[in-house]
Design a protein around this motif. Structure first.
Motif, PDB file in Angstrom:
ATOM      1  N   HIS A  35       0.810  -1.209   0.000  1.00  0.00           N
ATOM      2  CA  HIS A  35       0.000   0.000   0.000  1.00  0.00           C
ATOM      3  C   HIS A  35       0.846   1.262   0.000  1.00  0.00           C
ATOM      4  CE1 HIS A  35      -3.340  -2.654   1.772  1.00  0.00           C
ATOM      5  NE2 HIS A  35      -3.495  -2.529   0.474  1.00  0.00           N
ATOM      6  N   LYS A  36       1.955   1.194  -0.696  1.00  0.00           N
ATOM      7  CA  LYS A  36       2.748   2.388  -0.955  1.00  0.00           C
ATOM      8  C   LYS A  36       3.375   2.237  -2.334  1.00  0.00           C
ATOM      9  CE  LYS A  36       7.164   0.930   1.074  1.00  0.00           C
ATOM     10  NZ  LYS A  36       8.203   1.218   2.077  1.00  0.00           N
ATOM     11  N   LYS A  37       3.683   3.340  -2.942  1.00  0.00           N
ATOM     12  CA  LYS A  37       4.258   3.338  -4.282  1.00  0.00           C
ATOM     13  C   LYS A  37       5.477   4.257  -4.311  1.00  0.00           C
ATOM     14  CE  LYS A  37       1.138   0.720  -6.184  1.00  0.00           C
ATOM     15  NZ  LYS A  37       1.493  -0.645  -6.607  1.00  0.00           N
ATOM     16  N   HIS A  38       6.354   3.996  -5.273  1.00  0.00           N
ATOM     17  CA  HIS A  38       7.520   4.851  -5.477  1.00  0.00           C
ATOM     18  C   HIS A  38       7.380   5.561  -6.816  1.00  0.00           C
ATOM     19  CE1 HIS A  38       9.437   3.225  -1.965  1.00  0.00           C
ATOM     20  NE2 HIS A  38       9.399   2.008  -2.447  1.00  0.00           N
ATOM     21  N   LEU A  39       7.589   6.855  -6.793  1.00  0.00           N
ATOM     22  CA  LEU A  39       7.518   7.664  -8.004  1.00  0.00           C
ATOM     23  C   LEU A  39       8.780   8.506  -8.053  1.00  0.00           C
ATOM     24  CD1 LEU A  39       5.778   8.564 -10.429  1.00  0.00           C
ATOM     25  CD2 LEU A  39       4.836  10.353  -8.968  1.00  0.00           C
ATOM     26  N   GLY A  40       9.779   8.057  -8.830  1.00  0.00           N
ATOM     27  CA  GLY A  40      11.080   8.724  -8.827  1.00  0.00           C
ATOM     28  C   GLY A  40      11.707   8.605  -7.455  1.00  0.00           C
ATOM     29  N   ASP A  41      12.076   9.720  -6.856  1.00  0.00           N
ATOM     30  CA  ASP A  41      12.655   9.695  -5.525  1.00  0.00           C
ATOM     31  C   ASP A  41      11.596   9.860  -4.439  1.00  0.00           C
ATOM     32  OD1 ASP A  41      11.926  12.343  -5.801  1.00  0.00           O
ATOM     33  OD2 ASP A  41      13.691  13.104  -4.728  1.00  0.00           O
ATOM     34  N   THR A  42      10.327   9.879  -4.841  1.00  0.00           N
ATOM     35  CA  THR A  42       9.234  10.110  -3.901  1.00  0.00           C
ATOM     36  C   THR A  42       8.566   8.803  -3.499  1.00  0.00           C
ATOM     37  OG1 THR A  42       8.817  12.263  -4.921  1.00  0.00           O
ATOM     38  CG2 THR A  42       7.082  11.363  -3.527  1.00  0.00           C
ATOM     39  N   THR A  43       8.362   8.635  -2.196  1.00  0.00           N
ATOM     40  CA  THR A  43       7.603   7.510  -1.671  1.00  0.00           C
ATOM     41  C   THR A  43       6.182   7.985  -1.385  1.00  0.00           C
ATOM     42  OG1 THR A  43       9.564   6.510  -0.671  1.00  0.00           O
ATOM     43  CG2 THR A  43       7.421   5.810   0.176  1.00  0.00           C
ATOM     44  N   ILE A  44       5.211   7.327  -1.983  1.00  0.00           N
ATOM     45  CA  ILE A  44       3.813   7.733  -1.852  1.00  0.00           C
ATOM     46  C   ILE A  44       3.087   6.761  -0.931  1.00  0.00           C
ATOM     47  CG2 ILE A  44       1.658   8.170  -3.086  1.00  0.00           C
ATOM     48  CD1 ILE A  44       3.342   8.653  -5.594  1.00  0.00           C
ATOM     49  N   TYR A  61      -0.800   6.166   1.048  1.00  0.00           N
ATOM     50  CA  TYR A  61      -2.182   6.617   0.907  1.00  0.00           C
ATOM     51  C   TYR A  61      -3.065   5.816   1.849  1.00  0.00           C
ATOM     52  CZ  TYR A  61      -1.107   2.994  -2.558  1.00  0.00           C
ATOM     53  OH  TYR A  61      -0.612   1.886  -3.190  1.00  0.00           O
ATOM     54  N   TRP A  62      -4.101   6.464   2.336  1.00  0.00           N
ATOM     55  CA  TRP A  62      -5.013   5.794   3.259  1.00  0.00           C
ATOM     56  C   TRP A  62      -6.394   6.426   3.154  1.00  0.00           C
ATOM     57  CZ3 TRP A  62      -1.468   9.434   4.577  1.00  0.00           C
ATOM     58  CH2 TRP A  62      -1.879  10.516   5.353  1.00  0.00           C
ATOM     59  N   ASN A 100     -15.996   8.861   0.223  1.00  0.00           N
ATOM     60  CA  ASN A 100     -15.127   8.408   1.309  1.00  0.00           C
ATOM     61  C   ASN A 100     -13.836   9.241   1.314  1.00  0.00           C
ATOM     62  OD1 ASN A 100     -14.111   6.900   3.401  1.00  0.00           O
ATOM     63  ND2 ASN A 100     -13.458   5.193   2.111  1.00  0.00           N
ATOM     64  N   PRO A 101     -13.494   9.944   2.417  1.00  0.00           N
ATOM     65  CA  PRO A 101     -12.269  10.754   2.447  1.00  0.00           C
ATOM     66  C   PRO A 101     -11.027   9.912   2.189  1.00  0.00           C
ATOM     67  CG  PRO A 101     -13.687  11.315   4.297  1.00  0.00           C
ATOM     68  CD  PRO A 101     -14.266  10.075   3.670  1.00  0.00           C
ATOM     69  N   PHE A 102     -10.136  10.431   1.356  1.00  0.00           N
ATOM     70  CA  PHE A 102      -8.930   9.700   0.977  1.00  0.00           C
ATOM     71  C   PHE A 102      -7.752  10.667   1.013  1.00  0.00           C
ATOM     72  CE2 PHE A 102      -6.124   7.262  -1.910  1.00  0.00           C
ATOM     73  CZ  PHE A 102      -6.287   5.997  -1.367  1.00  0.00           C
ATOM     74  N   TYR A 103      -6.584  10.154   1.439  1.00  0.00           N
ATOM     75  CA  TYR A 103      -5.406  10.993   1.647  1.00  0.00           C
ATOM     76  C   TYR A 103      -4.200  10.384   0.936  1.00  0.00           C
ATOM     77  CZ  TYR A 103      -8.598  12.167   5.445  1.00  0.00           C
ATOM     78  OH  TYR A 103      -9.707  12.503   6.173  1.00  0.00           O
ATOM     79  N   ILE A 104      -3.410  11.248   0.303  1.00  0.00           N
ATOM     80  CA  ILE A 104      -2.223  10.797  -0.423  1.00  0.00           C
ATOM     81  C   ILE A 104      -1.063  11.705  -0.034  1.00  0.00           C
ATOM     82  CG2 ILE A 104      -1.238  10.285  -2.690  1.00  0.00           C
ATOM     83  CD1 ILE A 104      -4.174  10.362  -3.755  1.00  0.00           C
ATOM     84  N   LEU A 105       0.012  11.101   0.474  1.00  0.00           N
ATOM     85  CA  LEU A 105       1.165  11.862   0.958  1.00  0.00           C
ATOM     86  C   LEU A 105       2.422  11.415   0.227  1.00  0.00           C
ATOM     87  CD1 LEU A 105       2.543  13.774   3.023  1.00  0.00           C
ATOM     88  CD2 LEU A 105       2.637  11.829   4.602  1.00  0.00           C
ATOM     89  N   GLY A 106       3.158  12.377  -0.310  1.00  0.00           N
ATOM     90  CA  GLY A 106       4.414  12.081  -0.997  1.00  0.00           C
ATOM     91  C   GLY A 106       5.597  12.585  -0.190  1.00  0.00           C
ATOM     92  N   LEU A 107       6.530  11.679   0.146  1.00  0.00           N
ATOM     93  CA  LEU A 107       7.702  12.021   0.949  1.00  0.00           C
ATOM     94  C   LEU A 107       8.973  11.740   0.166  1.00  0.00           C
ATOM     95  CD1 LEU A 107       6.609  10.421   4.353  1.00  0.00           C
ATOM     96  CD2 LEU A 107       6.550  12.846   3.746  1.00  0.00           C
ATOM     97  N   ALA A 108       9.962  12.603   0.325  1.00  0.00           N
ATOM     98  CA  ALA A 108      11.248  12.429  -0.356  1.00  0.00           C
ATOM     99  C   ALA A 108      12.370  12.640   0.642  1.00  0.00           C
ATOM    100  CB  ALA A 108      11.380  13.400  -1.521  1.00  0.00           C
ATOM    101  N   PRO A 109      13.524  11.968   0.448  1.00  0.00           N
ATOM    102  CA  PRO A 109      14.647  12.128   1.378  1.00  0.00           C
ATOM    103  C   PRO A 109      15.313  13.480   1.229  1.00  0.00           C
ATOM    104  CG  PRO A 109      15.291  10.750  -0.479  1.00  0.00           C
ATOM    105  CD  PRO A 109      13.817  11.000  -0.628  1.00  0.00           C
ATOM    106  N   ASN A 110      15.789  14.009   2.352  1.00  0.00           N
ATOM    107  CA  ASN A 110      16.492  15.290   2.348  1.00  0.00           C
ATOM    108  C   ASN A 110      17.475  15.273   3.515  1.00  0.00           C
ATOM    109  OD1 ASN A 110      17.337  17.907   2.020  1.00  0.00           O
ATOM    110  ND2 ASN A 110      15.489  18.815   2.892  1.00  0.00           N
ATOM    111  N   ALA A 111      18.671  14.699   3.279  1.00  0.00           N
ATOM    112  CA  ALA A 111      19.684  14.532   4.328  1.00  0.00           C
ATOM    113  C   ALA A 111      19.068  13.727   5.472  1.00  0.00           C
ATOM    114  CB  ALA A 111      20.197  15.885   4.790  1.00  0.00           C
ATOM    115  N   ALA A 112      19.149  14.237   6.699  1.00  0.00           N
ATOM    116  CA  ALA A 112      18.610  13.496   7.842  1.00  0.00           C
ATOM    117  C   ALA A 112      17.121  13.760   8.035  1.00  0.00           C
ATOM    118  CB  ALA A 112      19.369  13.878   9.108  1.00  0.00           C
TER     119      ALA A 112
END
Length: 615
Positions: A290-299, A301-302, A355-367
């Motif tokens: 239940h997560k996806k990778h898009l380039g350097d972004t980890t997606i 959703y819930w 139904n409320p749905f949320y999508i969050l994209g996170l990317a690394p940035n040093a620490a």
């Protein structure tokens, strides 16, 4: 908004018993240290499972609910019931069971220093477990206390243990270990032990000298978290985890309201809220399905309700593996109901459109971690927007293309240089395209510009591919509101479109006249014909006369007829060939060329034109 939604997700899942309570956390565990009732070491069992990672099958640790593991720095900080071998066994990587080579005095000093540090780690773990379990009336608790009393942590003795030697590589690399009684009862599952840990943890929190204030997330007056737990599982981030919220000490830029060296006290988030949002996010990130990778972004959703089913559907829509996607008939059935704003069934369960749905994209940035995007909306709206995107991407395709839908990663790959080692698209572009699709917004103009740039820069068959033509069509439909057909529009009099068709016909004449040719007019003249047609097409017309003379009479007459039909659509008497084509017109030129080329390979019995509607 992000934190409050994650806290709400945690509370919803905690009520269902699907997520660790406060004082507990999920950890990756590889081994089970088995004890008997007398606390004697009777075995070390790997509890890892096999998973497909790429083309190979690897042993990976399992995720277990264990007592909370705080952020550990360079100091000595033992964890309760689940820890590394250096804490629970006194394992020292300097002692691999092999004979020592001749060492310098300096190397001997370093080795002796490491030995003392490992022994201190074992002793600290012994002290922690004895303090918590010393008065617990439980067979498992007593066995753990007796183990720490009996076990000899001398590195040279630990290294000689047969069971440890067999798993040396995994243990010395920092894999987590848990305790179990005879391999049948795990320590963290014992009710008396868990009660003792919860009591000890609560007492520890009360003893801490914490600042209280009004939490920005919950709105309650509570102890404020100075350091937030780390987030693990983001692609490219540190394996130990990254912080979503953190402040450097001693930096005046962050020392607002006189809070010097206060770290997170500059933004009041309670310890409860910090635990809740990090636990929720770590839980989502640990669920690989239940997560996806898009380039350097980890997606991640819930959904608020019917959480797993909504995530499964969303995963199916965006799955890059054609074999794992839902069937076209099931997908189309869902989309038809979504278009009408109706609930739809999935696996026998009705799912509400709103139904409320949320999508969050996170990317690394040093620490730390950076937030690429956060989308919140109705589940049905997201799917409807995605369905409309896929409809815009429909275009006639070569017979060798089997996939019915174009995944997002392939769209982005078309913007990168195919000859470079790193074929990843720009992270900012990836996020912008993702948002535009799910929110139903106009595509970023940089997507179109990058596709044109690659077409002008590349050569060969990939220059004007099925994927690039589909992207251009989708862009024209959504951003420019142009009516662009799925297949060849033989009635179109758009100058740029007809010129693209004309170029394709001139290229075919050249190929029929020279069957063995490897380089065509596309390789030499396409870019200039696309941008400055008035200067190029007279040259191409002269070349075509040369090529036509090489053909047989029947073939020449056929091609001259085809050329005449296309040129008549230009109406050159009143509309001469333009000197320049705008960027938008260049896209139409490319679509005309692509459609005409695909028409050449269309079976003779099929002569239908499927028109697309403007978005």
């Amino acid at each position: 908004m992000i934190l409050s939604e994650l806290v709400q997700y945690y509370e919803d899942e905690a009520k269902k018993g699907n997520i660790p309570q406060r004082g507990w956390s999920a950890a990756k565990v590889s081994y089970e240290l088995r004890l008997n009732e007398d606390g004697e070491f009777i075995g070390l069992q790997s509890i890892r499972v096999q998973e497909q990672r790429g083309k190979t099958i690897k042993d990976v640790p399992i995720l277990l609910n264990v007592p909370k593991q705080a952020t550990r720095t360079s100091g000595i900080a033992p964890f309760f019931l689940c820890d590394k071998a250096e804490y629970l066994l006194g394992l020292n990587a300097d002692y691999s069971g092999t004979s020592d080579e001749i060492q310098s005095d300096e190397e001997k000093k370093v080795k002796e220093k490491n030995k003392k540090k490992i022994l201190k780690k074992f002793e600290s773990s012994k002290k922690l477990h004895t303090e918590i379990l010393g008065d617990v009336d439980s067979v498992v608790a007593k066995a753990i206390c007796r183990f720490f009393e009996k076990w000899n942590p001398a590195p040279e003795i630990v290294a000689e243990n047969t069971a440890i030697q067999q798993e040396w590589d995994g243990l010395s690399s920092g894999a987590n270990i848990i305790f179990s009684l005879n391999g049948t009862q795990r320590a963290q599952d014992d009710s008396a032990i868990s009660d003792a840990w919860n009591h000890w943890y609560q007492q520890t929190l009360k003893q801490e000298d914490t600042i209280t204030g009004t939490c920005l997330i919950t709105g309650r007056h509570s102890p404020i978290a100075r350091i937030h737990p780390l987030i693990k599982g983001v692609k490219g981030a540190q394996s130990s985890g990254g912080a979503l919220i953190s402040y450097n000490t001693g930096k005046q830029a962050f020392e607002s309201y006189g809070k010097k060296d206060a770290q997170a006290y500059n933004a009041y988030v309670s310890e409860y809220a910090a635990f809740a949002y990090t636990t929720a996010l770590n839980s989502l990130l640990s669920d690989g399905s239940h997560k996806k990778h898009l380039g350097d972004t980890t997606i991640v959703y819930w959904a608020k309700d019917d959480n797993k089913l909504c995530q499964d559907i969303f995963s199916d829509f965006f799955d890059s593996d054609e074999a794992n996607r839902m069937t076209d008939s099931k997908l189309n059935d869902i989309l038809n109901k979504i278009q009408d704003g109706m609930p739809f069934d999935y696996q026998g369960v009705s799912i509400a459109y709103d139904n409320p749905f949320y999508i969050l994209g996170l990317a690394p940035n040093a620490a730390r971690l950076s937030v690429r995007f956060f989308l919140k909306g109705c589940f049905g709206d997201f799917l409807k927007n995605f369905a409309e995107h896929e409809k815009r991407m429909e275009i006639v395709k070569p017979s060798y293309i089997r996939e019915s839908k174009i995944p997002l990663w392939k769209i982005l790959r078309e913007t990168a240089n195919p000859n470079s080692q790193d074929k990843a698209a720009s992270p900012l572009l990836a996020g912008a395209v993702f948002r535009s699709i799910l929110l139903g917004q106009a595509y970023p103009i940089s997507l179109y510009q990058n596709i044109l740039m690659r077409i002008h820069a590349d050569s060969g068959e990939g220059k004007i591919s099925f994927y690039r033509a589909a992207i251009i069509r989708a862009y024209m439909l959504r951003n420019k509101r142009r009516r662009v057909s799925v297949a060849l529009d033989e009635q179109s009099t758009n100058t740029a479109y007809v010129l693209g068709r004309l170029f394709a016909e001139l290229e075919r004449i050249q190929q029929d006249a020279n069957p063995e040719i490897n380089t065509t007019i596309k390789d030499r003249y396409f870019n200039s014909a696309c941008s400055t047609p008035a200067y190029v097409f007279p040259v191409l017309e002269k070349l075509s006369q040369h090529h036509l003379r090489k053909l047989s009479d029947g073939s020449r007459i056929y091609h001259e007829k085809c050329l005449g039909m296309i040129i008549d659509l230009l109406n050159l008497n009143s509309n001469p060939i333009p000197k320049n084509l705008t960027l938008d017109e260049q896209g139409i030129f490319i679509l005309g060329y692509y459609h005409q080329r695909q028409k050449f390979f269309e079976p003779k019995k099929i002569n239908k034109n499927i028109s697309g509607e403007g978005a």
